[in-house]
Design an enzyme around this catalytic site. Sequence first.
Site, mmCIF file in Angstrom:
data_model
loop_
_atom_site.group_PDB
_atom_site.id
_atom_site.type_symbol
_atom_site.label_atom_id
_atom_site.label_comp_id
_atom_site.label_asym_id
_atom_site.label_seq_id
_atom_site.Cartn_x
_atom_site.Cartn_y
_atom_site.Cartn_z
ATOM 1 N N CYS A 163 1.008 -1.871 0.085
ATOM 2 C CA CYS A 163 0.222 -0.253 0.490
ATOM 3 C C CYS A 163 0.766 1.003 -0.012
ATOM 4 O O CYS A 163 1.648 0.981 1.156
ATOM 5 C CB CYS A 163 -0.771 0.068 1.063
ATOM 6 N N GLU A 164 0.543 2.176 -0.790
ATOM 7 C CA GLU A 164 1.306 3.425 -0.896
ATOM 8 C C GLU A 164 1.166 4.531 -0.614
ATOM 9 O O GLU A 164 1.811 4.915 -0.197
ATOM 10 C CB GLU A 164 1.251 4.068 -2.825
ATOM 11 N N HIS A 165 0.006 4.576 0.528
ATOM 12 C CA HIS A 165 -0.119 5.119 1.804
ATOM 13 C C HIS A 165 0.419 4.905 3.331
ATOM 14 O O HIS A 165 1.010 5.897 4.024
ATOM 15 C CB HIS A 165 -1.629 5.480 1.906
ATOM 16 N N HIS A 166 0.555 3.075 3.471
ATOM 17 C CA HIS A 166 1.154 3.183 4.795
ATOM 18 C C HIS A 166 1.863 2.048 4.359
ATOM 19 O O HIS A 166 3.146 2.646 5.431
ATOM 20 C CB HIS A 166 -0.318 2.161 5.682
ATOM 21 N N GLN A 207 -4.804 -0.340 -4.960
ATOM 22 C CA GLN A 207 -5.388 -1.416 -5.517
ATOM 23 C C GLN A 207 -6.244 -1.164 -7.009
ATOM 24 O O GLN A 207 -6.248 -1.966 -7.760
ATOM 25 C CB GLN A 207 -6.918 -2.049 -4.213
ATOM 26 N N HIS A 237 -5.977 -5.526 2.612
ATOM 27 C CA HIS A 237 -5.123 -4.454 3.125
ATOM 28 C C HIS A 237 -4.349 -4.410 4.833
ATOM 29 O O HIS A 237 -5.267 -4.407 5.242
ATOM 30 C CB HIS A 237 -6.027 -3.027 2.665
ATOM 31 N N CYS A 265 -3.326 -2.230 6.450
ATOM 32 C CA CYS A 265 -3.760 -0.970 6.413
ATOM 33 C C CYS A 265 -5.264 -1.685 7.617
ATOM 34 O O CYS A 265 -5.351 -0.517 8.646
ATOM 35 C CB CYS A 265 -2.867 0.056 6.111
HETATM 36 ZN ZN LIG Z 1 -3.277 1.334 3.606
#
Ligand SMILES: [Zn+2]
Length: 217
Positions: A108-111, A149, A177, A179
Amino acid sequence: QPPSAESDSKRPSSAVVESWREERTRSVEDNEMSLPSLAAAYTSILKGLGEDPKRQGLLKTPWRAATAMQFFTKGYQEKILDVMNDAIFDEDHDEMVIVKDIDIFSMCEHHLVPIFGRVHIGYLPNKRVLGLSKLARIVEIYSRRLQVQERLTKQIAVAITEALHPCGVGVVIEATHMCMVMRGVQKMNSKTVTSTMLGVFREDPKTRDEFLALIRS
Ligand SMILES: [Zn+2]
């Protein structure tokens, strides 16, 4: 068979079609060069977490973590063009081709935590087919990068469309995910499902339903 001009007009706009032109953003040499600074960054992370990077169990952790992260993102070292070479065949097959349950491990590129799940791909050929193992390779290249995704799903569908100009493509991803699972709602079994349907998979409900039924069977 749809005329090529028509299928061309149905292809995604050039804004999202980048798979053939894209460059590798990392090489094996880049990996070697950036390993020390990546490891140093992990040492900072350990300190920032309140840990002692000098304690025995953590001595080699920054290097291990840096090497592992490079592996988890090795999709940056490859491009779709390498996979397509010698793998596209002229074939009069006009039935749906489906490969389902391809495992994915992404980040995941956010977390920066894992996303894992399965991809199902279907396409309706228009005189060209792709070696079956290559579908999994396309999935591997895009999933081994920092991702969301929705984009991953679309990139896979677009790459197949560009390679084969098929009558249609469907891609469905079911993924967990970490996260979402490890924080916040902590729903152990929650899955995110995304799909991209192009060409007849988008326009013809019968084709789409056949695809969805086959991937569920
Ligand atoms: Zn994430």
